[in-house]
Design a protein around this motif. Structure first.
Motif, PDB file in Angstrom:
ATOM      1  N   MET A 142    -104.709  16.379  41.302  1.00  0.00           N
ATOM      2  CA  MET A 142    -105.288  16.721  40.110  1.00  0.00           C
ATOM      3  C   MET A 142    -105.998  15.496  39.542  1.00  0.00           C
ATOM      4  O   MET A 142    -105.459  14.398  39.594  1.00  0.00           O
ATOM      5  CB  MET A 142    -104.276  17.199  39.181  1.00  0.00           C
ATOM      6  CG  MET A 142    -103.440  18.264  39.783  1.00  0.00           C
ATOM      7  SD  MET A 142    -103.214  19.295  38.534  1.00  0.00           S
ATOM      8  CE  MET A 142    -102.374  20.469  38.946  1.00  0.00           C
ATOM      9  N   ASP A 143    -107.034  15.798  39.067  1.00  0.00           N
ATOM     10  CA  ASP A 143    -107.849  14.663  38.669  1.00  0.00           C
ATOM     11  C   ASP A 143    -107.590  14.290  37.205  1.00  0.00           C
ATOM     12  O   ASP A 143    -106.869  14.970  36.466  1.00  0.00           O
ATOM     13  CB  ASP A 143    -109.315  14.963  38.966  1.00  0.00           C
ATOM     14  CG  ASP A 143    -109.908  15.952  38.046  1.00  0.00           C
ATOM     15  OD1 ASP A 143    -109.217  16.356  37.111  1.00  0.00           O
ATOM     16  OD2 ASP A 143    -111.091  16.280  38.152  1.00  0.00           O
ATOM     17  N   ALA A 144    -108.180  13.237  36.712  1.00  0.00           N
ATOM     18  CA  ALA A 144    -107.915  12.670  35.396  1.00  0.00           C
ATOM     19  C   ALA A 144    -108.488  13.548  34.295  1.00  0.00           C
ATOM     20  O   ALA A 144    -107.916  13.617  33.187  1.00  0.00           O
ATOM     21  CB  ALA A 144    -108.538  11.283  35.299  1.00  0.00           C
ATOM     22  N   THR A 145    -109.563  14.284  34.572  1.00  0.00           N
ATOM     23  CA  THR A 145    -110.128  15.153  33.557  1.00  0.00           C
ATOM     24  C   THR A 145    -109.158  16.274  33.226  1.00  0.00           C
ATOM     25  O   THR A 145    -109.047  16.676  32.058  1.00  0.00           O
ATOM     26  CB  THR A 145    -111.449  15.785  34.033  1.00  0.00           C
ATOM     27  OG1 THR A 145    -111.872  15.252  35.206  1.00  0.00           O
ATOM     28  CG2 THR A 145    -112.471  15.770  32.998  1.00  0.00           C
ATOM     29  N   ALA A 165    -106.460  14.902  31.069  1.00  0.00           N
ATOM     30  CA  ALA A 165    -106.980  14.574  29.749  1.00  0.00           C
ATOM     31  C   ALA A 165    -107.135  15.840  28.927  1.00  0.00           C
ATOM     32  O   ALA A 165    -106.818  15.881  27.719  1.00  0.00           O
ATOM     33  CB  ALA A 165    -108.318  13.863  29.852  1.00  0.00           C
ATOM     34  N   THR A 166    -107.557  16.946  29.581  1.00  0.00           N
ATOM     35  CA  THR A 166    -107.706  18.215  28.886  1.00  0.00           C
ATOM     36  C   THR A 166    -106.345  18.744  28.485  1.00  0.00           C
ATOM     37  O   THR A 166    -106.160  19.264  27.370  1.00  0.00           O
ATOM     38  CB  THR A 166    -108.426  19.233  29.792  1.00  0.00           C
ATOM     39  OG1 THR A 166    -109.645  18.672  30.216  1.00  0.00           O
ATOM     40  CG2 THR A 166    -108.707  20.512  29.058  1.00  0.00           C
ATOM     41  N   VAL A 167    -105.362  18.629  29.370  1.00  0.00           N
ATOM     42  CA  VAL A 167    -104.004  19.096  29.076  1.00  0.00           C
ATOM     43  C   VAL A 167    -103.449  18.273  27.917  1.00  0.00           C
ATOM     44  O   VAL A 167    -102.824  18.826  26.982  1.00  0.00           O
ATOM     45  CB  VAL A 167    -103.109  18.963  30.341  1.00  0.00           C
ATOM     46  CG1 VAL A 167    -101.646  19.221  29.995  1.00  0.00           C
ATOM     47  CG2 VAL A 167    -103.551  19.920  31.410  1.00  0.00           C
ATOM     48  N   ALA A 168    -103.649  16.981  27.938  1.00  0.00           N
ATOM     49  CA  ALA A 168    -103.142  16.120  26.869  1.00  0.00           C
ATOM     50  C   ALA A 168    -103.812  16.479  25.553  1.00  0.00           C
ATOM     51  O   ALA A 168    -103.157  16.513  24.482  1.00  0.00           O
ATOM     52  CB  ALA A 168    -103.398  14.656  27.203  1.00  0.00           C
ATOM     53  N   LEU A 169    -105.125  16.823  25.612  1.00  0.00           N
ATOM     54  CA  LEU A 169    -105.832  17.208  24.393  1.00  0.00           C
ATOM     55  C   LEU A 169    -105.281  18.516  23.850  1.00  0.00           C
ATOM     56  O   LEU A 169    -105.066  18.655  22.641  1.00  0.00           O
ATOM     57  CB  LEU A 169    -107.340  17.326  24.676  1.00  0.00           C
ATOM     58  CG  LEU A 169    -108.195  17.740  23.485  1.00  0.00           C
ATOM     59  CD1 LEU A 169    -108.162  16.680  22.389  1.00  0.00           C
ATOM     60  CD2 LEU A 169    -109.614  18.028  23.903  1.00  0.00           C
ATOM     61  N   VAL A 170    -105.008  19.483  24.718  1.00  0.00           N
ATOM     62  CA  VAL A 170    -104.476  20.781  24.285  1.00  0.00           C
ATOM     63  C   VAL A 170    -103.086  20.588  23.696  1.00  0.00           C
ATOM     64  O   VAL A 170    -102.754  21.174  22.655  1.00  0.00           O
ATOM     65  CB  VAL A 170    -104.468  21.786  25.458  1.00  0.00           C
ATOM     66  CG1 VAL A 170    -103.723  23.059  25.103  1.00  0.00           C
ATOM     67  CG2 VAL A 170    -105.877  22.118  25.885  1.00  0.00           C
ATOM     68  N   ILE A 171    -102.267  19.772  24.324  1.00  0.00           N
ATOM     69  CA  ILE A 171    -100.923  19.513  23.803  1.00  0.00           C
ATOM     70  C   ILE A 171    -101.023  18.817  22.450  1.00  0.00           C
ATOM     71  O   ILE A 171    -100.320  19.170  21.494  1.00  0.00           O
ATOM     72  CB  ILE A 171    -100.120  18.657  24.795  1.00  0.00           C
ATOM     73  CG1 ILE A 171     -99.831  19.468  26.042  1.00  0.00           C
ATOM     74  CG2 ILE A 171     -98.819  18.173  24.160  1.00  0.00           C
ATOM     75  CD1 ILE A 171     -99.185  18.676  27.149  1.00  0.00           C
TER      76      ILE A 171
END
Length: 159
Positions: A1-4, A7-13
């Motif tokens: 899994m890539d960093a994007t 980063a999207t998961v971290a943003l949603v959380i």
């Protein structure tokens, strides 16, 4: 899994935690409170401006009244000064008239005294001349008879 992806998961959380903690409500409430404060400050500024305008109008009215009162005082002072000048002129004229009348009285009195003095001197001179003439022309016996007749005339006039 890539960093994007992460980063999207971290943003949603992160956004989920924010919504769970009710951060948007707090932000909205904070903005509403700030808007209310600004509205209150604007209302207070409007009231202060109205009060300032009322005070300005009151001070302008008081200034106009003070100017009118000052004009009235100046007018009254000028009128009083004119009255005082007129009164002073009248008193001066009366004083001069009294002094002139007094001087005229003194002059007429001095004239009367001078005339009386001249008359008295004339009578004294006439009496002295008559005495000398009578003394030169009348002898002792005639003088005695004249004296006695004068005394008799005096007695008859006094009784």
């Amino acid at each position: 899994m890539d960093a994007t992806f992460w980063a999207t998961v971290a943003l949603v959380i992160f956004l989920g935690i924010m919504i769970y903690v009710k951060v948007p409500g707090m932000i909205t409430k904070s903005l509403d409170d700030r808007a209310d404060r600004i509205r209150d400050e604007l209302e207070q500024a409007r009231r202060l401006r109205e009060e300032a305008q009322e005070l300005l109008a009151e001070y302008q009215r008081k200034r106009k009244e003070a100017e009118k009162e000052a004009d009235d005082i100046v007018t009254a002072a000028k009128h009083e000064a004119e009255l005082l000048v007129g009164e002073a002129k009248q008193k001066t004229e009366e004083y001069v008239a009294r002094r002139t009348a007094l001087a005229e009285q003194k002059i007429s009195q001095a004239e009367r005294e001078a005339v009386n003095e001249v008359r008295a001197n004339a009578v004294d001179i006439a009496v002295a001349a008559a005495r000398k003439l009578l003394a030169d022309r009348v002898d002792g016996s005639v003088a005695d008879s004249l004296f006695k007749s004068s005394v008799q005339d005096l007695k008859t006039k006094l009784n």
